[in-house]
Design an enzyme around this catalytic site. Structure first.
Site, PDB file in Angstrom:
ATOM      1  N   ASP A   9       0.872  -1.162   0.000  1.00 49.90           N
ATOM      2  CA  ASP A   9       0.000   0.000   0.000  1.00 49.90           C
ATOM      3  C   ASP A   9       0.921   1.227   0.000  1.00 49.90           C
ATOM      4  OD1 ASP A   9      -2.287   1.666   0.358  1.00 49.90           O
ATOM      5  OD2 ASP A   9      -1.946   1.663   2.523  1.00 49.90           O
ATOM      6  N   ASP A  11      -0.161   5.169   1.080  1.00 47.15           N
ATOM      7  CA  ASP A  11      -0.415   6.077   2.192  1.00 47.15           C
ATOM      8  C   ASP A  11      -0.387   5.333   3.524  1.00 47.15           C
ATOM      9  OD1 ASP A  11      -0.721   8.045   0.315  1.00 47.15           O
ATOM     10  OD2 ASP A  11      -2.879   8.275   0.565  1.00 47.15           O
ATOM     11  N   ASP A  95      -4.979   3.340  -3.155  1.00 48.72           N
ATOM     12  CA  ASP A  95      -6.152   4.141  -3.510  1.00 48.72           C
ATOM     13  C   ASP A  95      -5.797   5.621  -3.637  1.00 48.72           C
ATOM     14  OD1 ASP A  95      -8.754   4.631  -4.185  1.00 48.72           O
ATOM     15  OD2 ASP A  95      -9.581   4.407  -2.168  1.00 48.72           O
ATOM     16  N   ASP A 178      -2.220  -0.890   5.699  1.00 49.16           N
ATOM     17  CA  ASP A 178      -2.701  -0.355   6.970  1.00 49.16           C
ATOM     18  C   ASP A 178      -4.215  -0.185   7.038  1.00 49.16           C
ATOM     19  OD1 ASP A 178      -3.497   2.858   6.738  1.00 49.16           O
ATOM     20  OD2 ASP A 178      -2.229   2.130   5.137  1.00 49.16           O
TER      21      ASP A 178
END
Length: 267
Positions: A9, A11, A95, A178
């Site tokens: 991921d 962020d 995302d 996360d």
């Protein structure tokens, strides 16, 4: 043939903040962002915020300059460079959006370490405005996953990655994340894979609340130091396993000492 695929991921995993909030807040849009946040999906909200910032005279250069202030912890940089040097394949499933991610990674000299970035596409239009689009076009059809936001199902992306890896021989996946959106892809992993949820973050809470749902081995981490330590230990374990089984075709030629103790590549 055996190899290692690391899926990150972005962020609050590679960077320790939310890139959307940082850019919008840094360019004077924090109040509008908080006002609209309860009413719109995040991807749709960011489309709106980019239009707002453009209307306020903010340029692509302003956005880029803001993104270049985002730090990446030196131990995260070291972990990424070490994994890349050891022959791991690194991918991103996020995302955020292509412009944000590529700008930050390029600034820190990490972009070339990643073979693939799966995120919401973005481009600069003729008026100089950053336009962001959903990864899954939910306006025309739904991706059908009830666990994920309408614009992106990370589980479907990981399934697609796994299908492509089957054609290349045996691969071991390590997934790091996360957020709530990282739970669905964690469910797609199998025995022999690893998932690294960030402790006390939403994906960790989902996994620990029902651990029997996860087939992969769970290895938690809390900060950059722990991420580097855990990730390099997992790589070491997989390399040693490959050495014992004689599966070296996809792995780099390393001296024996490298298998005993994976060495860090300084940033």
């Amino acid at each position: 043939m055996e190899g290692i695929v690391l899926i990150f991921d972005f962020d609050k995993t590679i960077i320790d903040c939310d890139s959307d909030e940082l850019v919008v807040g840094g360019l004077g849009g924090a109040a509008l962002l908080q006002e609209l946040l309860p009413t719109l999906p995040l991807n749709t909200l960011m489309v709106r915020m980019m239009s707002y910032l453009h209307s306020q005279g903010k340029t692509i250069q302003d956005i880029s300059d803001c993104l270049k202030t985002v730090p990446i912890d030196p131990q995260i940089i070291s972990a990424i460079k070490t994994a890349y040097a050891l022959g791991c394949e690194l991918r991103i499933v996020s995302d955020a959006n292509t412009f944000f991610i590529k700008t930050i990674l390029s600034h820190h000299g990490l972009l070339e370490c990643f073979s693939e970035i799966n995120t919401n596409p973005s481009f600069i239009d003729d008026d100089g405005k950053l336009r962001i689009f959903p990864y899954h076009d939910f306006h025309s059809s739904s991706h059908g996953c009830t666990l994920c936001p309408p614009n992106m199902c990370k589980g479907l992306i990981v399934e697609r990655i796994k299908e492509s890896l089957l054609q290349e021989g045996k691969r071991r996946i390590v997934y790091l994340g996360d957020g709530k959106g990282d739970y669905c892809p964690s469910l797609k992993l199998v025995e022999g894979d690893f998932v690294m949820p960030r402790k006390n973050y939403p994906v960790w809470e989902l996994i620990t609340s029902n651990p029997l749902m996860i087939k992969a081995e769970v290895c938690e981490w809390g900060d950059a130091e722990e991420m580097e330590e855990v990730l390099l230990k997992l790589i070491n374990i997989i390399l040693l396993s490959a050495q014992e089984e004689g599966n070296f075709q996809a792995m780099p030629r390393l001296p024996h000492e490298a298998f005993q103790q994976v060495l860090r590549v300084p940033h």
